[in-house]
Write a protein that holds these residues in place. Sequence first.
Motif, mmCIF file in Angstrom:
data_model
loop_
_atom_site.group_PDB
_atom_site.id
_atom_site.type_symbol
_atom_site.label_atom_id
_atom_site.label_comp_id
_atom_site.label_asym_id
_atom_site.label_seq_id
_atom_site.Cartn_x
_atom_site.Cartn_y
_atom_site.Cartn_z
ATOM 1 N N ASP A 122 53.042 36.179 28.780
ATOM 2 C CA ASP A 122 51.855 36.154 27.925
ATOM 3 C C ASP A 122 51.068 34.858 28.051
ATOM 4 O O ASP A 122 49.965 34.740 27.509
ATOM 5 C CB ASP A 122 52.246 36.394 26.466
ATOM 6 N N LYS A 123 51.629 33.861 28.744
ATOM 7 C CA LYS A 123 50.933 32.595 28.953
ATOM 8 C C LYS A 123 51.072 32.189 30.416
ATOM 9 O O LYS A 123 51.884 31.312 30.765
ATOM 10 C CB LYS A 123 51.502 31.511 28.043
ATOM 11 N N PRO A 124 50.300 32.826 31.305
ATOM 12 C CA PRO A 124 50.458 32.582 32.748
ATOM 13 C C PRO A 124 50.298 31.125 33.151
ATOM 14 O O PRO A 124 50.907 30.678 34.119
ATOM 15 C CB PRO A 124 49.356 33.455 33.366
ATOM 16 N N ARG A 125 49.486 30.355 32.427
ATOM 17 C CA ARG A 125 49.230 28.963 32.800
ATOM 18 C C ARG A 125 50.117 27.967 32.041
ATOM 19 O O ARG A 125 49.891 26.762 32.101
ATOM 20 C CB ARG A 125 47.754 28.619 32.571
ATOM 21 N N SER A 126 51.117 28.484 31.330
ATOM 22 C CA SER A 126 51.995 27.609 30.565
ATOM 23 C C SER A 126 52.664 26.591 31.469
ATOM 24 O O SER A 126 53.106 26.912 32.584
ATOM 25 C CB SER A 126 53.075 28.443 29.855
ATOM 26 N N ARG A 127 52.748 25.340 30.998
ATOM 27 C CA ARG A 127 53.410 24.323 31.793
ATOM 28 C C ARG A 127 54.919 24.547 31.856
ATOM 29 O O ARG A 127 55.617 23.913 32.629
ATOM 30 C CB ARG A 127 53.113 22.917 31.250
ATOM 31 N N HIS A 128 55.406 25.462 31.017
ATOM 32 C CA HIS A 128 56.823 25.803 31.038
ATOM 33 C C HIS A 128 57.079 27.087 31.848
ATOM 34 O O HIS A 128 58.186 27.616 31.816
ATOM 35 C CB HIS A 128 57.338 26.014 29.618
ATOM 36 N N GLN A 129 56.066 27.530 32.583
ATOM 37 C CA GLN A 129 56.174 28.787 33.304
ATOM 38 C C GLN A 129 57.262 28.733 34.371
ATOM 39 O O GLN A 129 57.453 27.707 35.028
ATOM 40 C CB GLN A 129 54.836 29.125 33.969
ATOM 41 N N THR A 130 57.985 29.842 34.522
ATOM 42 C CA THR A 130 58.973 29.969 35.599
ATOM 43 C C THR A 130 58.701 31.250 36.364
ATOM 44 O O THR A 130 58.011 32.152 35.875
ATOM 45 C CB THR A 130 60.408 29.996 35.053
ATOM 46 N N TYR A 131 59.266 31.316 37.554
ATOM 47 C CA TYR A 131 59.072 32.476 38.422
ATOM 48 C C TYR A 131 60.431 32.924 38.952
ATOM 49 O O TYR A 131 61.243 32.113 39.372
ATOM 50 C CB TYR A 131 58.147 32.124 39.584
ATOM 51 N N GLN A 132 60.644 34.256 38.895
ATOM 52 C CA GLN A 132 61.935 34.787 39.321
ATOM 53 C C GLN A 132 61.736 36.059 40.132
ATOM 54 O O GLN A 132 60.854 36.873 39.855
ATOM 55 C CB GLN A 132 62.829 35.076 38.122
ATOM 56 N N THR A 133 62.580 36.214 41.115
ATOM 57 C CA THR A 133 62.521 37.393 41.984
ATOM 58 C C THR A 133 62.838 38.645 41.191
ATOM 59 O O THR A 133 63.767 38.678 40.388
ATOM 60 C CB THR A 133 63.523 37.242 43.134
ATOM 61 N N VAL A 134 62.028 39.666 41.401
ATOM 62 C CA VAL A 134 62.233 40.955 40.729
ATOM 63 C C VAL A 134 63.371 41.688 41.433
ATOM 64 O O VAL A 134 63.353 41.837 42.654
ATOM 65 C CB VAL A 134 60.956 41.806 40.771
#
Length: 494
Positions: free
Chosen positions: A482-494
Amino acid sequence: MLELELRNLVEEVQERHAESQMIELKAAHEGCPTRLYDTLSSFSNQNDGGILLFGIDESRGFEVVGVYDVQDLMKHVGEQCNQMHPKVRAVFTDCSIAGRHVVSAEIPAQDVADRPCFYEGRGRYKGSYVRVGDADELMTEYEIYSYEAFRRKYEDELRVVERAEIEDLDRDSLLRYELALKEGRPHLAGLSEAKILDLMSVVREGKPTLAGVILFSLYPQAFFPQLGIIATRIPGVRAGDVGTDAERFIDNARLEGTLGDQLSGAVAFVRKNIRVTTKISESTGERTDVPQYPIEAVRELILNALIHRDYSIHTQGMPIQLQIFDDRLTVTNPGGLYGRLSVDQLGKIQPDTRNPVIANAMEILGLTENRYSGIPTVRRLTAEHGLPDPVFENARGEFRATLRLKTSEKTTAVDVHDTTSTVKRKRMLKSERRSALLEFCRIPRTRQEITDFLALAGVPYTMNNYVLPLVAEGRLRLGVPDKPRSRHQTYQTV
């Protein structure tokens, strides 16, 4: 560094449009920067050192602007190096690019026994820095303590527990330990129990030590409530995922008791919370149960965490974390790798031991071999089980071991600070980088972690060319959707 190497480094920096874990840029076309202390400290405190590159202006699109005066710059940088403790001995190189001089100052790593390197004008606690990505961050009190503990050989496991009495130790456990200790050691046979317990550091000055309490106490958590294991089975692939009924945990437990109790409890928790496949032999008809993870490998990781965790006052409020996700199992213990040991040396050299008394007692009790064979055993068992190689990560103040389920691609342990792996990743084709990134992101990763791992350009370049396309393809998911630009954003393989 040769002049040709310096020119190549400048080209690489301009191509990447970014600083890095090991490179700091300074324009220096109008004078020598007056505050290099933070970077001198952080580079000196990391295993590979680092390079200060003068004459490139980041604010002008990484343009070569040249330095104001080569000799004067070297002189003033050297003066700042002399204000560090221990003193920093920079190695300078200069070259001319398009008629403008660029200067590099290679900052060597300080020996672990001499760290932290800090600016004398601000003192150890306000002048010690660590490099995190392309930034210099002030060391925590614990990070400074961990270096001092190694240098001064602090024995945190042997500190006296003032609240405890010898009567708080389990008599039967002590007797078994004493009998096992005397076996094959005739010189101990004639000694009294009190003398043996004192020699083996179970008791000091008539009081149990921390090692004595967590090995033999009837209830160690009465004295150290958090010296246990928090075990959780999480319904998903990242912390915060919930199940079909909005449950945060499928199972969770606080595992207490002595180290032996915690070990058996953790293994039992894993057995209960992983799938077991039944295979029938076509030739003999015999049934074999095959767990998702090799139990012996899991036991070794938990045992390593119990023996090698930090037991200092700085971390005694931090339990070991055992987490089972849908795609992996992790064991995280307080305290990073001890002494000079690095991730790529795990299982290959004999390391310094943070808690030798605990390690020795666990061997005598038959719970471990204490032959530094644990990591090789884990690697062998996961390979035999058809699983990817285990991943070992040494972060700020903690060590994490991860076992993952089968994937279509073979993955090896990753240390984002390993320069050899970094060079290899720089030479990858784009398709190879995408595959490596997807494997790397099986554990949630931040923008900076991904940038450091790929070792290409800065965060914007990495995001635009690798991460966001994979998100658009549905191959990477956002940790904070819900917050794509969050500085706490993480990315994980689906």
